[in-house]
Design a protein around this motif. Sequence first.
Motif, PDB file in Angstrom:
ATOM      1  N   MET A   1       0.838  -1.197   0.000  1.00 56.97           N
ATOM      2  CA  MET A   1       0.000   0.000   0.000  1.00 56.97           C
ATOM      3  C   MET A   1       0.873   1.247   0.000  1.00 56.97           C
ATOM      4  N   THR A   2       0.403   2.276  -0.686  1.00 51.65           N
ATOM      5  CA  THR A   2       1.166   3.523  -0.768  1.00 51.65           C
ATOM      6  C   THR A   2       0.480   4.689  -0.070  1.00 51.65           C
ATOM      7  N   LEU A   3      -0.825   4.567   0.185  1.00 50.93           N
ATOM      8  CA  LEU A   3      -1.572   5.670   0.785  1.00 50.93           C
ATOM      9  C   LEU A   3      -1.630   5.552   2.302  1.00 50.93           C
ATOM     10  N   GLU A   4      -1.617   6.717   2.964  1.00 48.22           N
ATOM     11  CA  GLU A   4      -1.759   6.760   4.418  1.00 48.22           C
ATOM     12  C   GLU A   4      -3.207   6.429   4.810  1.00 48.22           C
ATOM     13  N   PRO A   5      -3.403   5.858   6.011  1.00 39.92           N
ATOM     14  CA  PRO A   5      -4.767   5.537   6.449  1.00 39.92           C
ATOM     15  C   PRO A   5      -5.722   6.729   6.386  1.00 39.92           C
ATOM     16  N   LYS A   6      -5.249   7.911   6.730  1.00 39.84           N
ATOM     17  CA  LYS A   6      -6.134   9.083   6.694  1.00 39.84           C
ATOM     18  C   LYS A   6      -6.521   9.439   5.262  1.00 39.84           C
ATOM     19  N   THR A   7      -5.642   9.177   4.312  1.00 44.02           N
ATOM     20  CA  THR A   7      -5.965   9.429   2.908  1.00 44.02           C
ATOM     21  C   THR A   7      -6.994   8.428   2.415  1.00 44.02           C
ATOM     22  N   ILE A   8      -6.840   7.175   2.817  1.00 42.33           N
ATOM     23  CA  ILE A   8      -7.811   6.143   2.454  1.00 42.33           C
ATOM     24  C   ILE A   8      -9.188   6.502   3.006  1.00 42.33           C
ATOM     25  N   ALA A   9      -9.237   6.919   4.257  1.00 42.08           N
ATOM     26  CA  ALA A   9     -10.513   7.305   4.871  1.00 42.08           C
ATOM     27  C   ALA A   9     -11.123   8.506   4.158  1.00 42.08           C
ATOM     28  N   SER A  10     -10.288   9.470   3.795  1.00 37.11           N
ATOM     29  CA  SER A  10     -10.775  10.659   3.110  1.00 37.11           C
ATOM     30  C   SER A  10     -11.326  10.329   1.726  1.00 37.11           C
ATOM     31  N   LEU A  11     -10.647   9.450   1.001  1.00 35.88           N
ATOM     32  CA  LEU A  11     -11.110   9.075  -0.329  1.00 35.88           C
ATOM     33  C   LEU A  11     -12.390   8.242  -0.262  1.00 35.88           C
ATOM     34  N   ALA A  12     -12.506   7.412   0.770  1.00 34.24           N
ATOM     35  CA  ALA A  12     -13.740   6.644   0.961  1.00 34.24           C
ATOM     36  C   ALA A  12     -14.915   7.588   1.199  1.00 34.24           C
ATOM     37  N   GLU A  13     -14.721   8.590   2.021  1.00 35.05           N
ATOM     38  CA  GLU A  13     -15.776   9.573   2.275  1.00 35.05           C
ATOM     39  C   GLU A  13     -16.122  10.335   0.993  1.00 35.05           C
ATOM     40  N   HIS A  14     -15.092  10.718   0.252  1.00 33.05           N
ATOM     41  CA  HIS A  14     -15.262  11.450  -1.003  1.00 33.05           C
ATOM     42  C   HIS A  14     -16.107  10.661  -2.003  1.00 33.05           C
ATOM     43  N   LEU A  15     -15.786   9.382  -2.192  1.00 33.37           N
ATOM     44  CA  LEU A  15     -16.500   8.575  -3.164  1.00 33.37           C
ATOM     45  C   LEU A  15     -17.905   8.214  -2.684  1.00 33.37           C
ATOM     46  N   GLU A  16     -18.053   7.920  -1.402  1.00 32.19           N
ATOM     47  CA  GLU A  16     -19.399   7.596  -0.925  1.00 32.19           C
ATOM     48  C   GLU A  16     -20.297   8.818  -0.974  1.00 32.19           C
ATOM     49  N   ASN A  17     -19.753   9.981  -0.656  1.00 33.36           N
ATOM     50  CA  ASN A  17     -20.548  11.203  -0.763  1.00 33.36           C
ATOM     51  C   ASN A  17     -21.005  11.439  -2.200  1.00 33.36           C
ATOM     52  N   ALA A  18     -20.145  11.127  -3.160  1.00 26.83           N
ATOM     53  CA  ALA A  18     -20.520  11.278  -4.566  1.00 26.83           C
ATOM     54  C   ALA A  18     -21.718  10.391  -4.883  1.00 26.83           C
ATOM     55  N   GLU A  19     -21.708   9.166  -4.347  1.00 29.90           N
ATOM     56  CA  GLU A  19     -22.847   8.270  -4.544  1.00 29.90           C
ATOM     57  C   GLU A  19     -24.103   8.801  -3.874  1.00 29.90           C
ATOM     58  N   LEU A  20     -23.994   9.144  -2.600  1.00 27.12           N
ATOM     59  CA  LEU A  20     -25.167   9.527  -1.823  1.00 27.12           C
ATOM     60  C   LEU A  20     -25.737  10.881  -2.247  1.00 27.12           C
ATOM     61  N   GLN A  21     -24.869  11.761  -2.747  1.00 25.63           N
ATOM     62  CA  GLN A  21     -25.311  13.093  -3.165  1.00 25.63           C
ATOM     63  C   GLN A  21     -25.542  13.182  -4.673  1.00 25.63           C
ATOM     64  N   THR A  22     -25.404  12.044  -5.362  1.00 26.73           N
ATOM     65  CA  THR A  22     -25.639  11.974  -6.814  1.00 26.73           C
ATOM     66  C   THR A  22     -24.814  13.023  -7.549  1.00 26.73           C
ATOM     67  N   THR A  23     -23.527  13.048  -7.247  1.00 25.59           N
ATOM     68  CA  THR A  23     -22.618  14.022  -7.842  1.00 25.59           C
ATOM     69  C   THR A  23     -21.415  13.294  -8.434  1.00 25.59           C
ATOM     70  N   ASP A  24     -21.104  13.580  -9.700  1.00 26.07           N
ATOM     71  CA  ASP A  24     -19.957  12.896 -10.290  1.00 26.07           C
ATOM     72  C   ASP A  24     -18.646  13.585  -9.918  1.00 26.07           C
ATOM     73  N   VAL A  25     -17.565  12.812  -9.968  1.00 25.81           N
ATOM     74  CA  VAL A  25     -16.232  13.305  -9.603  1.00 25.81           C
ATOM     75  C   VAL A  25     -15.225  12.784 -10.630  1.00 25.81           C
ATOM     76  N   THR A  26     -14.048  13.362 -10.635  1.00 24.99           N
ATOM     77  CA  THR A  26     -12.983  12.855 -11.503  1.00 24.99           C
ATOM     78  C   THR A  26     -12.333  11.647 -10.836  1.00 24.99           C
ATOM     79  N   LYS A  27     -11.728  10.788 -11.640  1.00 24.41           N
ATOM     80  CA  LYS A  27     -11.140   9.567 -11.088  1.00 24.41           C
ATOM     81  C   LYS A  27     -10.030   9.910 -10.105  1.00 24.41           C
ATOM     82  N   ILE A  28      -9.985   9.154  -9.011  1.00 24.77           N
ATOM     83  CA  ILE A  28      -9.112   9.522  -7.898  1.00 24.77           C
ATOM     84  C   ILE A  28      -7.637   9.312  -8.204  1.00 24.77           C
TER      85      ILE A  28
END
Length: 262
Positions: A1-28
């Motif tokens: 793994m190359t990412l820090e745990p806090k980065t993984i948590a932040s990206l998980a929140e980012h992607l789930e929010n995109a799903e729940l808020q029906t908002t598209d994002v650029t690939k991580i």
Amino acid sequence: MTLEPKTIASLAEHLENAELQTTDVTKITDDHPAMDWDDAYAIQDAIRQRKESRGQRTVGLKCGLTSHAKMKQMGVTTPVFGFISDYMACPEGGDIRMSELIHPKVEAEICIVTRSALRGPGCHVGAVLAAIDFVLPGVEIIDSRYRDFKFDLKSVIADNTSASRFVVGGRARHADELDLRTLGVVLEKNGEIVAMAAGAAVMGHPAAAIAALANHLGARGQEIPAGTFIMTGGVTEAISVKAGDSINVRFQDLGTVGMRFV
């Protein structure tokens, strides 16, 4: 793994929010080009933990990009794996609200439920067939959170392989009553046939996708428990839908699955 745990948590929140808020994002991977496969699945695991912490149940596992048609469509050669949650289930013949989705596509899937556990490495088609309790027809509604469906494999794994909604219908059959390899599928949109295929389109045999899933989990010290519902991946290419579209999928020996988009 190359990412820090806090980065993984932040990206998980980012992607789930995109799903729940029906908002598209650029690939991580645009912002994290060094992330590896373990990072991608760690982000997916963190999304699953977020959902389960809110009381949403994980009700099954899914294989993605398992058919030659889907691999060609998405320009990849490796299957991916994810999970499905209880709120993603939709009733057969019911309405699916477009307002909750970004740019949905549908794909017909042969689904199974296990009666015994499966564990890799070394899991094979024979072991899977012996472990199947019954087979069901299903349709998955995928909905990548990435803008214009543009992503790479690591980004789509992190995004829980575009899991969004699913519908199960028809009737359950025992695996020994079917030839999953030759089982025919016809997908209709608004009464017109738009795709046809057979089970062999999924890695030569749908059970091969489950074996690949078991081997993937085995490498991570996990297994497929008895009683697990598994979607084996789209038999055909994914078909785009819009409000007003009606989808009906006919499965040989398994019945039909239908839904409307509103």
